[in-house]
Design an enzyme around this catalytic site. Sequence first.
Site, PDB file in Angstrom:
ATOM      1  CE  LYS A 289    -101.290  -3.559   9.134  1.00 54.62           C
ATOM      2  NZ  LYS A 289    -100.217  -4.464   9.604  1.00 54.62           N
ATOM      3  CD  GLU A 375     -84.911  -8.354  10.282  1.00 57.14           C
ATOM      4  OE1 GLU A 375     -86.104  -8.629  10.067  1.00 57.14           O
ATOM      5  OE2 GLU A 375     -84.380  -7.267   9.937  1.00 57.14           O
ATOM      6  NE  ARG A 403     -84.061  -6.755   6.959  1.00 61.73           N
ATOM      7  CZ  ARG A 403     -84.554  -5.740   6.243  1.00 61.73           C
ATOM      8  NH1 ARG A 403     -84.925  -5.934   5.001  1.00 61.73           N
ATOM      9  NH2 ARG A 403     -84.682  -4.538   6.771  1.00 61.73           N
TER      10      ARG A 403
END
Length: 643
Positions: A289, A375, A403
């Site tokens: 990243k 989640e 979710r």
Amino acid sequence: MAEDPHQRPATPLLDRVERPAALRRLSDRDLKRLADELRAETISAVSVTGGHLGAGLGVVELTVAIHAVFDTPRDRLIWDVGHQAYPHKILTGRRERIRTLRQGGGLSGFTKRSESDYDPFGAAHSSTSISAALGFAAARDLGGDPGDAIAVIGDGALSAGMAYEAMNNAGGLGKRLIVILNDNEMSIAPPVGAMSAYLSRIYAGAPFQDLKAAAKTAASFLPPPFREGARRAKDMFKSLAFGGSLFEELGFSYIGPLDGHDLDQLLPVLRTVKARADGPVLVHVLTKKGKGYAPAEAARDRGHATAKFDVATGAQAKAASNAPSYTKVFATSLIDEAERDDKIVAVTAAMPDGTGLNLFAERFPKRCFDVGIAEQHGVTFSAGLAAGGMKPFAAIYSTFLQRGYDQVVHDVAIQRLPVRFAIDRAGLVGADGATHAGSFDIAFLANLPGFIVMAAADEAELRHMVATARAIDDGPSAFRFPRGDGVGVEMPERGAPLEIGRGRMMREGTRVALLSFGARLKECLKAAEELEAMGLSSSVADARFAKPLDRDLILRLAREHEVLITIEEGAIGGFGSHVMHLLAEEGALESGLRIRSMVFPDTFLDQDSPVRMYQTAGMSAADIKAKAIAALEAGAERIAAKA
């Protein structure tokens, strides 16, 4: 810190690319040059708009390679999550608009079907790409649109169970499906080295199915005593060198790991996959990243999300505020409570910084749990903690809590377990747009038996609600708060538990009553002042609780005013609906009371500044005032008609 157009990077090759088809006419050497230009253009564009910089920089070479090898948009390319897709947008006909990214009327910060044919599936959350790609593959084989289905999954998305559910199904179906695992932080495999690169080139040099067959049959040429040992050595070596045993067991042909920044590896491997794959394939690439931009590479989050910044220095332009952010108030309040109660624990689903729990983890490392992008698991894990005698605070954005709703119902609410849900990013969130708006949690939590649902009107109220949630030990509770900075009220030194189901009067009047649930209270007070200036005496109340309602307060407002307006930062079916039900049951609507409910409009609002989004939603002080005046005028017209 506006960008000087004369300082934009020189991009002679990129300037010739209007669509990905142009990449397929370039040499491999030119594709490398193009990748460098694409990275520079991405940095330049995000410096103007702000946004998710690090993930996009990490997939520049991968983006070029995929579009150069596959026939997009005929081949369906699905990014997971969508914040990796900025370079993809530049290459797919949206370069002229890339400096409108995340702005009102501009490009979405995520992939979006209505924006481009090159975005076959929207992705703003995570872990959905393999399921969607498998759907495209199945539709293709049933006579639907032709072409390959390619899922690029990364940035932690494999920590969600949905990805494994999809892989299990894909392996069973055996359909041609290409999954590219963009591994930038998860350490699924050892770092790229000479051996990894060598093995990747071997895979690319011949049909990988033939190589797999050769590997399976090579042991048969050894004397019998050595065959079993050879087989075990092969399996162990593959596991250590490739990390692919899990994927192979799920039915995927595994290739990798590859250096995701080396086009000499990416291009031949992807070409082989395109030419030879006859079932599900997983290509594992290692990326970094923020690659190629030193400030992003050096940042703690590798430039995950940035404000506008100076390209030369990386310095971000962030407006100063005299008020603390709601997220920080939550974190410091929870730390304060945890200092005095060793049963308090905190749970986050891959968002420690976003929820402020990174601060909690620094103070209480053994009492803070990051469950990854999971989640559903996080909610049930919190339920288990509560059943085990702890006091869990599950800090989850409103949009992400959706979710885990089934787990909220079955594992928390039905069992009346005291899980405390700290719901960040309630309401409209600005640049992230519709996919990240916290619009529905009031409605989907307040309809659950036994749930206590609160909303903070300001940062001081948030501190009190953290203390209130800690004190609730006989069932589940939730408190919601918005993104951004507080309103600048005086902060209490310590939070104090609120009386459950009791609101507060902020201003007394006689004609109009404004009943606010949540952070629109400031706008309600402003509207009341403007109504007062017009001679229209107005009350303002802060409900604090959507469940249980403050019956006494609501019925009093209904009795003593001509107009009652509820205001909330949420969709229809929430606080206002509960108030209306109460008034109907109590017969208050038969007295001639004009009641109005101000909620979000029945549409998904695209990204813009928060102020403009609330204006679009019709929830500014001017809108509240106009609603009150219209209700009063409607009442006067009815009286006149009867006369």
